[in-house]
Design an enzyme around this catalytic site. Structure first.
Site, PDB file in Angstrom:
ATOM      1  CB  ALA A   1      -1.127   0.161   1.275  1.00 39.97           C
TER       2      ALA A   1
ATOM      3  CE1 TYR B   1      -7.319 -10.951 -22.263  1.00 40.84           C
ATOM      4  CE2 TYR B   1      -6.474 -10.607 -19.902  1.00 40.84           C
ATOM      5  CZ  TYR B   1      -6.631  -9.960 -21.020  1.00 40.84           C
ATOM      6  OH  TYR B   1      -6.443  -8.852 -21.154  1.00 40.84           O
TER       7      TYR B   1
ATOM      8  CD  GLU C   1      -1.215 -10.306 -14.829  1.00 45.24           C
ATOM      9  OE1 GLU C   1      -1.893 -10.114 -13.750  1.00 45.24           O
ATOM     10  OE2 GLU C   1      -1.730  -9.618 -16.180  1.00 45.24           O
TER      11      GLU C   1
HETATM   12  N1  UDP Z   1       0.672  -0.366  -5.719  1.00 41.98           N
HETATM   13  C1  UDP Z   1       0.703   0.462  -4.704  1.00 41.98           C
HETATM   14  N2  UDP Z   1       1.056   1.960  -4.977  1.00 41.98           N
HETATM   15  C2  UDP Z   1       1.001   2.292  -6.312  1.00 41.98           C
HETATM   16  C3  UDP Z   1       0.707   1.372  -7.474  1.00 41.98           C
HETATM   17  C4  UDP Z   1       0.530  -0.018  -6.936  1.00 41.98           C
HETATM   18  O1  UDP Z   1       0.850   0.209  -3.464  1.00 41.98           O
HETATM   19  O2  UDP Z   1       1.016   3.495  -6.647  1.00 41.98           O
HETATM   20  C5  UDP Z   1       0.305  -1.733  -5.460  1.00 41.98           C
HETATM   21  C6  UDP Z   1      -1.050  -2.048  -4.523  1.00 41.98           C
HETATM   22  O3  UDP Z   1      -1.003  -3.064  -3.862  1.00 41.98           O
HETATM   23  C7  UDP Z   1      -1.900  -2.590  -5.859  1.00 41.98           C
HETATM   24  C8  UDP Z   1      -0.937  -3.186  -6.680  1.00 41.98           C
HETATM   25  O4  UDP Z   1       0.104  -2.542  -6.496  1.00 41.98           O
HETATM   26  O5  UDP Z   1      -3.049  -3.101  -5.588  1.00 41.98           O
HETATM   27  C9  UDP Z   1      -1.041  -3.359  -7.995  1.00 41.98           C
HETATM   28  O6  UDP Z   1      -1.278  -2.009  -8.816  1.00 41.98           O
HETATM   29  P1  UDP Z   1      -2.667  -1.624  -9.514  1.00 41.98           P
HETATM   30  O7  UDP Z   1      -3.798  -1.948  -8.466  1.00 41.98           O
HETATM   31  O8  UDP Z   1      -2.748   0.063  -9.975  1.00 41.98           O
HETATM   32  O9  UDP Z   1      -2.640  -2.430 -10.713  1.00 41.98           O
HETATM   33  P2  UDP Z   1      -3.960  -2.978 -11.618  1.00 41.98           P
HETATM   34  O10 UDP Z   1      -4.216  -4.255 -11.001  1.00 41.98           O
HETATM   35  O11 UDP Z   1      -5.239  -1.722 -11.582  1.00 41.98           O
HETATM   36  O12 UDP Z   1      -3.262  -2.934 -12.971  1.00 41.98           O
END
Ligand code: UDP
Length: 367
Positions: free
Chosen positions: A131, A245, A313
């Site tokens: 976080a 997917y 990923e």
């Molecule tokens: N995260 C964070 N700060 C940020 C960006 C990402 O803590 O500025 C962490 C957070 O746990 C988040 C995860 O990285 O749930 C994945 O990023 P995000 O949710 O933006 O990716 P998405 O799943 O939307 O592509």
């Protein structure tokens, strides 16, 4: 004289026989001694006194934490549950992979059976969440809902990696559950947080978590639990099908990294499924290996001036192509509030929140 000796021998022989019979009786499984008990169809030496698996593990000199035989599916006796069927079950979805691993959907497991197997093992489960920056706002919803639905009655430690320690909320936690806060630096790019997770998690598993957990989950924080996320999710390596997917998508259309310059590259005609990196878990050491792999591969990519299309990923998907997961979890184990629920998703166990990307990320931008 001869008659005298043989009488003594006979008495000694009889005594020895009696002792032998006594010893055999003592070591006979309890069930065999009580073979008229119709509930005990299968002789089971575990049943002697205490049926709890932790007692069994103690008696086998398996230390409670860490080195119990995680692959064993021992079940205490006297558990009442519905008879499983070989004919009835989910027919609308496939519940086994082509490498014979379970593909977990609602209706493919009995929570009573699963819990009675896993709860006595009393495993310690680590959840690693980041976080960073404005993402601390998601902690409360994630943790509070986790306490209602995530491996309830199991020992869980949430390892919260954050640059704003003071923003980690006070949450009422169940017995055996705790929050451990780890400070990490702030970031200018969301991509650096996402990939940086692999670096920080590798170091922290190595230095701290290894001694404190048997299983480890990596999870995104911007999610809320809505339903049971239980021990049916536990295995050596459990990966979740990406909701976007999981059906009707040819593997050549999966968003795998396709550029050969990246370590994460997967060529056309290859691949099983597309897994999300927002929820993945497994035995601690297997997860350590995989998290470290993602970190190291992304470092090689960085040296070659390339970043995989979907950061960790992409590396995760590459790894899981050649190291098949031992359980594949359906998208019930990570849905999204962006999408409505299709019929084959009977339960949404956890769902990603709708968020304003431009506002919440340090460098804005959508995926
Ligand atoms: N995260 C964070 N700060 C940020 C960006 C990402 O803590 O500025 C962490 C957070 O746990 C988040 C995860 O990285 O749930 C994945 O990023 P995000 O949710 O933006 O990716 P998405 O799943 O939307 O592509």
């Amino acid at each position: 004289m001869f008659r005298q000796v043989s009488k003594t021998h006979a008495v000694a022989l009889a005594a020895a026989l009696l002792i032998l019979l006594g010893v055999i009786y003592f070591y006979l499984p309890y069930d065999i001694r009580l073979c008229n008990d119709s509930n005990r169809a299968v002789p089971d030496s575990r049943d002697v006194e205490d049926t709890s698996i932790s007692k069994i593990m103690e008696s086998r000199n398996c230390p409670k934490n860490g080195s119990w035989k995680v692959g064993e599916l021992l079940m205490p006796s006297k558990i009442t549950y519905e008879q499983p069927s070989t004919q009835q079950g989910r027919t609308d979805v496939n519940s086994v992979t082509n490498w014979n691993a379970p593909l977990v959907w609602e209706g493919t497991f009995d929570p009573v059976v699963i819990d009675s197997i896993y709860k006595p093992m009393d495993p310690r489960i680590a959840v690693v969440v980041f976080a960073v920056g404005k993402y601390t706002r998601f902690l409360k919803g994630f943790l509070e809902s986790g306490e209602k639905h995530f491996l309830v009655d199991f020992r869980v430690t949430y390892f919260v990696f954050t640059d704003h320690k003071d923003e980690v909320p006070e949450i009422a936690l169940g017995k055996g559950r705790k929050i451990s806060v780890i400070t990490v630096p702030s970031a200018k790019r969301w991509q650096d947080v996402v990939l940086g997770r692999m670096k920080w998690a590798t170091a922290t598993i190595d230095q701290q978590i290894r001694g404190e957990a048997d299983y480890l989950f990596m999870m995104d924080i911007d999610s809320v639990f809505h339903g049971r996320f239980g021990a049916e999710s536990l295995s050596r390596m459990s990966a979740v099908l990406h909701r976007g997917y999981y059906k009707n998508t040819h593997r050549d259309k999966f968003p795998y990294e396709r550029r050969p310059q990246s370590q994460a590259c997967i060529g056309a005609g290859q691949g099983d499924y597309y897994y999300t990196a927002a929820v993945w878990g497994g035995y601690l050491e297997d997860m350590y290996k995989l998290v470290r792999y993602c970190y190291e591969q992304s470092e090689i990519d960085a040296k070659n001036n390339i970043e995989a299309a979907w950061q960790e990923e992409s590396h995760l998907n590459k790894y899981l192509l050649y190291n098949k997961p031992t359980k594949v979890l359906s998208p019930e184990y990570l849905w999204s509030d962006y999408d409505s629920k299709p019929d084959d998703i009977r339960v949404i166990r956890i769902s990603q929140l709708v968020k304003n990307y431009a506002e919440v990320r340090p460098n804005g931008g959508h995926d």
